[in-house]
Scaffold this motif. Structure first.
Motif, PDB file in Angstrom:
ATOM      1  N   GLY A  43       3.677   3.517  -0.936  1.00  0.00           N
ATOM      2  CA  GLY A  43       4.641   3.585  -2.033  1.00  0.00           C
ATOM      3  C   GLY A  43       4.576   4.944  -2.694  1.00  0.00           C
ATOM      4  O   GLY A  43       4.273   5.952  -2.054  1.00  0.00           O
TER       5      GLY A  43
ATOM      6  N   LEU B 299      -5.890  -1.380  -4.284  1.00  0.00           N
ATOM      7  CA  LEU B 299      -7.155  -2.095  -4.452  1.00  0.00           C
ATOM      8  C   LEU B 299      -7.615  -2.126  -5.892  1.00  0.00           C
ATOM      9  O   LEU B 299      -7.191  -1.339  -6.710  1.00  0.00           O
TER      10      LEU B 299
ATOM     11  N   ALA C 253       0.824  -1.210   0.000  1.00  0.00           N
ATOM     12  CA  ALA C 253       0.000   0.000   0.000  1.00  0.00           C
ATOM     13  C   ALA C 253       0.861   1.263   0.000  1.00  0.00           C
ATOM     14  O   ALA C 253       0.637   2.191  -0.772  1.00  0.00           O
TER      15      ALA C 253
ATOM     16  N   LEU D 134      -4.318   2.232  -1.693  1.00  0.00           N
ATOM     17  CA  LEU D 134      -4.525   1.023  -0.889  1.00  0.00           C
ATOM     18  C   LEU D 134      -4.267  -0.251  -1.700  1.00  0.00           C
ATOM     19  O   LEU D 134      -4.528  -1.358  -1.234  1.00  0.00           O
TER      20      LEU D 134
HETATM   21  N1  TRP Z   1      -0.350   1.233  -3.489  1.00  0.00           N
HETATM   22  C1  TRP Z   1       0.911   1.423  -4.141  1.00  0.00           C
HETATM   23  C2  TRP Z   1       1.344   2.849  -3.931  1.00  0.00           C
HETATM   24  O1  TRP Z   1       0.632   3.609  -3.320  1.00  0.00           O
HETATM   25  C3  TRP Z   1       0.878   1.041  -5.590  1.00  0.00           C
HETATM   26  C4  TRP Z   1       0.308  -0.311  -5.826  1.00  0.00           C
HETATM   27  C5  TRP Z   1       0.837  -1.496  -5.497  1.00  0.00           C
HETATM   28  C6  TRP Z   1      -0.937  -0.596  -6.391  1.00  0.00           C
HETATM   29  N2  TRP Z   1       0.000  -2.495  -5.825  1.00  0.00           N
HETATM   30  C7  TRP Z   1      -1.089  -1.992  -6.371  1.00  0.00           C
HETATM   31  C8  TRP Z   1      -1.922   0.207  -6.908  1.00  0.00           C
HETATM   32  C9  TRP Z   1      -2.249  -2.567  -6.856  1.00  0.00           C
HETATM   33  C10 TRP Z   1      -3.076  -0.378  -7.384  1.00  0.00           C
HETATM   34  C11 TRP Z   1      -3.262  -1.738  -7.350  1.00  0.00           C
HETATM   35  O2  TRP Z   1       2.379   3.244  -4.364  1.00  0.00           O
END
Ligand code: TRP
Length: 452
Positions: free
Chosen positions: A26, A235, A24, A233
């Protein structure tokens, strides 16, 4: 009955929380949240975003984890199993396919931007050894974007790092990367917020971040705030479903880990805002309309001004690269797990390389859209922004909408209750109602309003 996953299992509950938080937290929190806030008028955007996290994001996060934990395999095959088990339409498996496509698209530009953070880390390493300071961050950033070879190099370097971890599998790869580095990033952000307080602009920054100006918002603002909530998140593309598949049934409460992940993620985003905007304001930069370069053109000014700034700069961009790394592996894992189930467990490496290779090639479009192809416009957007728009703002909410409907209407109560066993009945009813009606409706309204 508790099954285990052929891909391996998290060694402890803490490991799952770290990995899910690592996914999440990043670029979404530290790069994207501040500039989206900057581009969308500040406080009103932040409030809508927080509302989306609470009413849509958190409940869907729980749904994804529980679907994964019940299914125990990659999203497409998990959904196939559940569809058979519940006797509902095979169409639901489409959620898994949306996830695979969205993951490949997101990883393609994510890796390019993460490459920027590697480049900046390298710039600070060079400074430690007497290299030139970043005295004009705007020019430094522009010269990076203008150089396709340099961008491609760092994009490739980052993609390699990502493949390495995913190829090693759950225990050996994913866990190691998150154990120490996430807490370090958190501490560094706190230090930057404290620095922000010394600039004398913390008050103004807080006003920009939290005082809503409703006159600047429109249907697009809602769409972008919702897209950001899904993105931050992790998602809507079955990432959390995949991570849930590696989670033991016993001893882990889905509502609790869901809340822990959502809360940490939100705190990091808000901390990033409180770290960045005082710097932006204190250097007389307009906080509105910062664009994707915001942190790269503002923070180096602070690092040049503060004592030990080079060390801070190095740590900041280095840890941001790590945060991006623990996220990018979660973008690659769902599609890789699917291929592993096709090819056999021995071929994890090949599976990871195939998906990452595809994503890397697609990423070249984003690289070129920053320079050679910067004039190309699709629906008024450059290529990179267009890919981001399709994947983040459309596919993630759509995937999330379907996941909510699937969890709310297609899955039977026994499965839900087994997975959410520690949830009081009243809360369970609230959650189910959010899944059945509220979340889908909110996402639908936002999507429709933005398209019309
Ligand atoms: N949430 C991560 C970020 O904020 C990016 C990310 C990783 C992501 N896995 C994901 C976004 C799956 C959407 C779906 O940097």
């Amino acid at each position: 009955m508790d099954k285990t996953s052929i891909h391996g299992m998290w060694s402890s509950r803490l490991m799952f929380i770290l990995a899910a938080t690592g996914s999440a937290v990043g670029l979404g929190n530290i790069w994207r949240f501040p500039y989206m806030t900057s581009d969308n008028g500040g406080g009103a955007f932040v409030l809508i975003y927080l509302g989306c996290i609470l009413l849509v994001g958190l409940p869907i996060l729980m749904a994804e984890i529980l679907i994964g934990r019940h299914g125990r395999v990659s999203p497409v095959n998990t959904l196939r199993g559940l569809v058979r088990e519940s006797g509902v339409s095979r169409g639901w498996v489409g959620i898994g396919w949306i996830g695979i496509v969205a993951g490949i698209l997101i990883l393609s530009f994510y890796s390019v931007v993460a490459g920027w953070t590697l480049h900046y880390t390298f710039l600070y390493v060079k400074q430690m050894f007497g290299g030139a300071p970043i005295s004009d961050p705007g020019a430094t950033f522009a010269s990076l974007l203008g150089n396709p070879l340099e961008l491609t190099f760092w994009h490739a370097a980052f993609m390699l790092l990502t493949v390495m971890v995913v190829a090693l599998g759950v225990e050996k790869g994913l866990e190691r990367a998150v154990r120490f580095l996430m807490p370090a990033l958190f501490v560094l952000l706190l230090l930057l917020v404290i620095y922000g307080m010394t600039t004398g602009y913390m008050g103004q920054a807080a006003v920009f971040l939290f005082r809503p100006d409703w006159s600047v918002i429109d249907g697009g603002t809602f769409l972008r705030a919702m897209g950001q909530a899904f993105f931050t998140l992790s998602l809507g593309m079955c990432t959390m479903m995949t991570y849930g598949a590696y989670l033991p049934l016993k001893g882990v409460s889905i509502p609790r880990v869901g809340i822990a992940v959502a809360l940490t993620d939100t705190c990091v985003a808000l901390l990033a805002g409180l770290a960045i905007f005082p710097v932006v304001l204190s250097f007389g930069i307009d906080p509105a309309g910062g664009g994707p370069g915001l942190i790269f053109t503002s923070l180096p000014l602070a690092f040049e001004a503060m004592p030990f700034g080079i060390v801070y700069g190095l740590l900041f961009f280095g840890l941001l690269a790590v945060a991006a790394w623990t996220s990018s592996i979660s973008l690659l894992e769902p599609a890789t797990a699917f291929l592993v189930e096709r090819f056999g467990v021995k071929h994890r490496k090949r599976a990871a390389i195939m998906i990452a290779g595809l994503s890397w090639v697609l990423g070249l479009l984003s690289v070129l859209s920053l320079n050679r192809l910067s004039g190309v416009r699709i629906l008024g957007r450059d290529i990179m922004t267009f890919i981001e728009f399709i994947a983040n703002d459309l596919m993630l909410p759509l995937g999330g909408l379907l996941i909510a409907l699937f969890a709310g209407w297609a899955l039977n109560r026994t499965i839900l209750r087994e997975q959410l066993s520690d949830m009081p009945e009243s809360l369970f009813l609230v959650w189910r109602w959010l899944m059945r009606v509220v979340a889908p409706l909110l996402v639908l309204i936002v999507l429709v309003r933005a398209v019309v």
